[in-house]
Design a protein around this motif. Structure first.
Motif, PDB file in Angstrom:
ATOM      1  N   MET A  60       4.436   4.838 -10.173  1.00  0.00           N
ATOM      2  CA  MET A  60       5.509   5.354 -11.022  1.00  0.00           C
ATOM      3  C   MET A  60       5.178   5.093 -12.480  1.00  0.00           C
ATOM      4  O   MET A  60       4.664   4.024 -12.820  1.00  0.00           O
ATOM      5  CB  MET A  60       6.837   4.696 -10.684  1.00  0.00           C
ATOM      6  CG  MET A  60       7.446   5.225  -9.421  1.00  0.00           C
ATOM      7  SD  MET A  60       9.164   4.737  -9.192  1.00  0.00           S
ATOM      8  CE  MET A  60       9.026   2.973  -9.125  1.00  0.00           C
TER       9      MET A  60
ATOM     10  N   THR B 295       9.763  13.338  -9.325  1.00  0.00           N
ATOM     11  CA  THR B 295      10.444  12.573 -10.367  1.00  0.00           C
ATOM     12  C   THR B 295      11.599  11.833  -9.717  1.00  0.00           C
ATOM     13  O   THR B 295      12.306  12.395  -8.869  1.00  0.00           O
ATOM     14  CB  THR B 295      10.979  13.514 -11.460  1.00  0.00           C
ATOM     15  OG1 THR B 295       9.896  14.304 -11.954  1.00  0.00           O
ATOM     16  CG2 THR B 295      11.592  12.748 -12.606  1.00  0.00           C
ATOM     17  N   THR B 296      11.800  10.567 -10.087  1.00  0.00           N
ATOM     18  CA  THR B 296      12.885   9.779  -9.512  1.00  0.00           C
ATOM     19  C   THR B 296      14.203  10.116 -10.196  1.00  0.00           C
ATOM     20  O   THR B 296      14.221  10.764 -11.245  1.00  0.00           O
ATOM     21  CB  THR B 296      12.613   8.270  -9.662  1.00  0.00           C
ATOM     22  OG1 THR B 296      12.714   7.916 -11.049  1.00  0.00           O
ATOM     23  CG2 THR B 296      11.251   7.878  -9.121  1.00  0.00           C
TER      24      THR B 296
END
Length: 65
Positions: free
Chosen positions: A46, A29-30
């Motif tokens: 993404m 997860t960013t």
């Protein structure tokens, strides 16, 4: 899906650029909350967490021993 965890099998809800490769695995997860999903053919992409749903369970009954 509000939160994906590394290793979760997921699908993109709705239309996708890769209909031949519907199931991927959460890689990470960013910091902005986007989920990086790796699919066998499409590679890493993404997605917003609201765009992914849990994938169906694997059917291991037909798997080779």
């Amino acid at each position: 899906m509000k939160q994906g965890h590394k290793g979760d099998r997921v699908m993109v809800a709705g239309e996708t650029d890769h209909p031949e490769d519907p199931i991927g695995e959460v890689a990470s997860t960013t910091v902005l909350g986007e989920v990086i999903v790796v699919s066998p053919l499409a590679g890493a992409e993404m997605h917003d967490p609201d765009q992914i749903v849990p994938a169906p369970e694997r059917d291991n009954s037909t798997a080779a021993p």
